[in-house]
Write an enzyme that holds these catalytic residues in place. Structure first.
Site, short mmCIF file in Angstrom:
data_model
loop_
_atom_site.label_atom_id
_atom_site.label_comp_id
_atom_site.label_asym_id
_atom_site.label_seq_id
_atom_site.Cartn_x
_atom_site.Cartn_y
_atom_site.Cartn_z
N LYS A 256 1.02 -0.90 0.35
CA LYS A 256 0.21 -0.21 -0.01
C LYS A 256 0.89 1.49 0.12
O LYS A 256 0.19 2.30 -0.31
CB LYS A 256 -0.62 0.29 1.39
CG LYS A 256 -1.99 -1.40 1.30
CD LYS A 256 -3.22 -1.38 1.96
CE LYS A 256 -3.87 -2.72 1.95
NZ LYS A 256 -2.97 -4.07 2.29
N CYS A 370 -7.32 -7.77 6.13
CA CYS A 370 -7.86 -8.04 5.22
C CYS A 370 -8.66 -9.68 5.90
O CYS A 370 -8.06 -10.31 5.95
CB CYS A 370 -6.40 -8.92 4.76
SG CYS A 370 -5.43 -9.54 5.47
C1 LIG Z 1 -0.97 -6.81 6.87
S1 LIG Z 1 0.69 -6.63 7.01
C2 LIG Z 1 0.37 -4.99 6.73
C3 LIG Z 1 0.56 -5.18 4.30
C4 LIG Z 1 1.19 -3.82 3.91
N1 LIG Z 1 0.65 -3.14 4.33
C5 LIG Z 1 1.02 -3.83 2.54
O1 LIG Z 1 -0.04 -3.35 1.91
O2 LIG Z 1 2.27 -4.40 1.93
C6 LIG Z 1 0.62 -5.72 8.49
C7 LIG Z 1 2.33 -5.79 9.44
O3 LIG Z 1 1.55 -5.06 10.54
C8 LIG Z 1 3.54 -5.54 11.54
N2 LIG Z 1 2.41 -5.69 12.74
C9 LIG Z 1 2.31 -5.91 13.58
N3 LIG Z 1 2.48 -5.53 14.61
C10 LIG Z 1 3.26 -4.67 14.08
C11 LIG Z 1 3.05 -3.43 15.74
N4 LIG Z 1 2.39 -3.35 16.94
N5 LIG Z 1 3.66 -2.17 15.05
C12 LIG Z 1 4.14 -2.03 13.53
N6 LIG Z 1 3.94 -2.75 12.86
C13 LIG Z 1 3.56 -4.50 13.83
C14 LIG Z 1 3.11 -6.51 10.62
O4 LIG Z 1 4.70 -6.73 10.79
C15 LIG Z 1 2.92 -6.82 9.23
O5 LIG Z 1 3.78 -6.36 8.27
#
Ligand SMILES: C[S@@+](CC[C@H](N)C(=O)[O-])C[C@H]1O[C@@H](n2cnc3c(N)ncnc32)[C@H](O)[C@@H]1O
Length: 418
Positions: A256, A370
């Site tokens: 994104k 998602c």
């Molecule tokens: C659904 S994925 C994001 C996909 C990304 N936005 C994309 O479009 O490619 C969620 C992401 O949140 C990160 N994440 C999980 N907990 C988090 C936190 N407390 N703070 C920051 N990032 C976090 C994970 O490592 C993961 O990469």
């Protein structure tokens, strides 16, 4: 002889992977260790196939064996899956798996048991398969807790969701508007004989395509991204939002973030808690010739924000049950439990509550999951409206999973200048 050894090796690898996943390991991480091996496509076909059809396979084995033997469950899963779907001759499937069982277990009775079950399936296949339609869990290969939850929380859509999750994953691509116009990229697909469909101005290929074969991939003209994940720009555009300072707080692998940078002249800060995943954002930015600031940080606190920055757009694509991506990540249906959902909701609220302080007056928060579950989507929007000061919901969009895309949820929330 050499050929037989290869077949046995492949079955051994498939069995090892399945046993790891069935005991809770993440499928993608396990599969990463087998990248580039001999016969990788067949390995993937068998591993993903068995996991995709897990609930039907469990049912069939229960029907076929009066005294189930847990030790050979995985071998039977593979065998029934192959007899059901593959174009390998039935006798060869049975012979190979009986041979593999003999190699795996000293007791010859175990091989006879496998032989008997596979032959019974072969014999009664049609009537056994027709029984699968009696129950949604075996028909759509989803866990009962998930079907029941959807039925309660989203009655109008639940059938469309569970059937939308039962297809094979689609192969969406995103054209980098900074490099090439959509219409010109479409011509490249035509010239390369790659079949596609245009859905809401987004491209879905008719078949998965190796990235090396995707025209312009290494020149940054195109990225692989499910089209359900490509709605950020549509939502911003129709609400006349043109961001200048963007925080993408759960950024990796950057799909994104890159789409925003392809469409807006803005400064973007990409934060993610996982260092190794943030490296993927960098790789994607470099390939697309885009730039952003990257910081490893936790979106539940402000430690990453030493300069107390504010943003006119904050993207919170939060960690979630990922139930909208079950087609792509079929192990979710084995590993995810009903009790996980409340934990995700708590974490999501902690993240959005923290990030709300980074949204400038008259700025926006785009909340994304998602997931297809109301708890993580509509219910969180209700919570936002009740708990985040000066919040107004501008648009909510639930993309249901379908033949062409995964299921995603978006909510655009404005911070009004109260
Ligand atoms: C659904 S994925 C994001 C996909 C990304 N936005 C994309 O479009 O490619 C969620 C992401 O949140 C990160 N994440 C999980 N907990 C988090 C936190 N407390 N703070 C920051 N990032 C976090 C994970 O490592 C993961 O990469």
């Amino acid at each position: 002889m050499f050929h037989v050894k290869l077949k046995m090796k492949l079955y051994k690898q498939v069995k090892e992977i399945l046993e790891l996943v069935y005991s809770g390991s993440n499928l993608n991480l396990v599969m990463d260790q087998y990248k580039g091996i001999e016969d990788e496509p067949r390995l993937k076909y068998l591993v993903y196939g068995v996991i995709r059809y897990n609930f039907a396979l469990e049912y069939l084995i229960r029907k076929l064996s009066k005294h189930p033997n847990d030790k050979v469950q995985t071998i039977l899963f593979i065998g029934i899956f192959e007899l059901w779907f593959s174009n390998k001759p039935n006798y060869a499937v049975v012979n190979d798996l009986v041979e593999f069982t003999k190699e795996s277990f000293e007791n010859p009775k175990i091989a006879s048991f496998v032989n008997a079950i596979l032959r019974s399936f072969q014999r009664d296949k049609e009537s056994l398969l027709s029984e699968l339609n009696k129950d949604y869990s075996t028909k759509f290969n989803l866990p009962n807790w998930f079907i029941d939850k959807l039925k309660i929380s989203d009655k109008p859509n639940y059938l469309s969701i569970i059937s939308g999750l039962s297809y094979h994953p689609a192969f969406g691509i995103r054209v980098n508007q900074r490099k090439i116009k959509l219409v010109d990229y479409v011509s490249k697909l035509v010239n390369a004989n790659i079949e596609y469909e245009l859905i809401n101005n987004k491209l879905v290929l008719s078949e998965a395509c190796a990235i090396e074969k995707l025209p312009g991939f290494f020149d940054g003209e195109v990225s692989v991204q499910d089209i359900g994940a490509q709605y950020v720009v549509d939502i911003l555009t129709r609400n006349n939002v043109s961001p200048k300072f963007v925080l993408d707080a759960c950024s990796a692998p950057g799909g994104k973030a890159c789409q925003i940078l392809e469409n807006y002249d803005c400064d973007l800060l990409a934060v993610d808690i996982a260092h190794e995943r943030l490296a993927k954002v960098k790789q994607n930015l470099d390939r697309l010739n885009l730039s952003a600031q990257l910081i490893v940080g936790d979106a539940t606190n402000q430690k990453w924000n030493k300069d107390h920055q504010m943003f006119d757009l904050v993207i919170a694509d939060v960690p979630c049950s990922a139930t909208g991506t079950i087609k792509r990540n079929p192990d979710i249906k084995l590993t995810r439990k009903l009790s996980d959902i409340d934990n995700f909701v708590m974490q999501q609220r902690e993240i959005i509550n923290n990030l709300w302080s980074n949204v400038s007056n008259d700025g926006y928060l785009m909340y994304i999951t998602c997931s297809v579950l109301h708890d993580e989507n509509q219910d969180n929007v209700t919570w936002i409206k009740a708990n985040l000061a000066n919040s107004i919901l501008i648009e909510e969009l639930q993309i249901l999973p379908s033949l062409h895309n995964d299921g995603l949820f978006y909510a655009l929330i404005k911070k009004h200048n109260g």
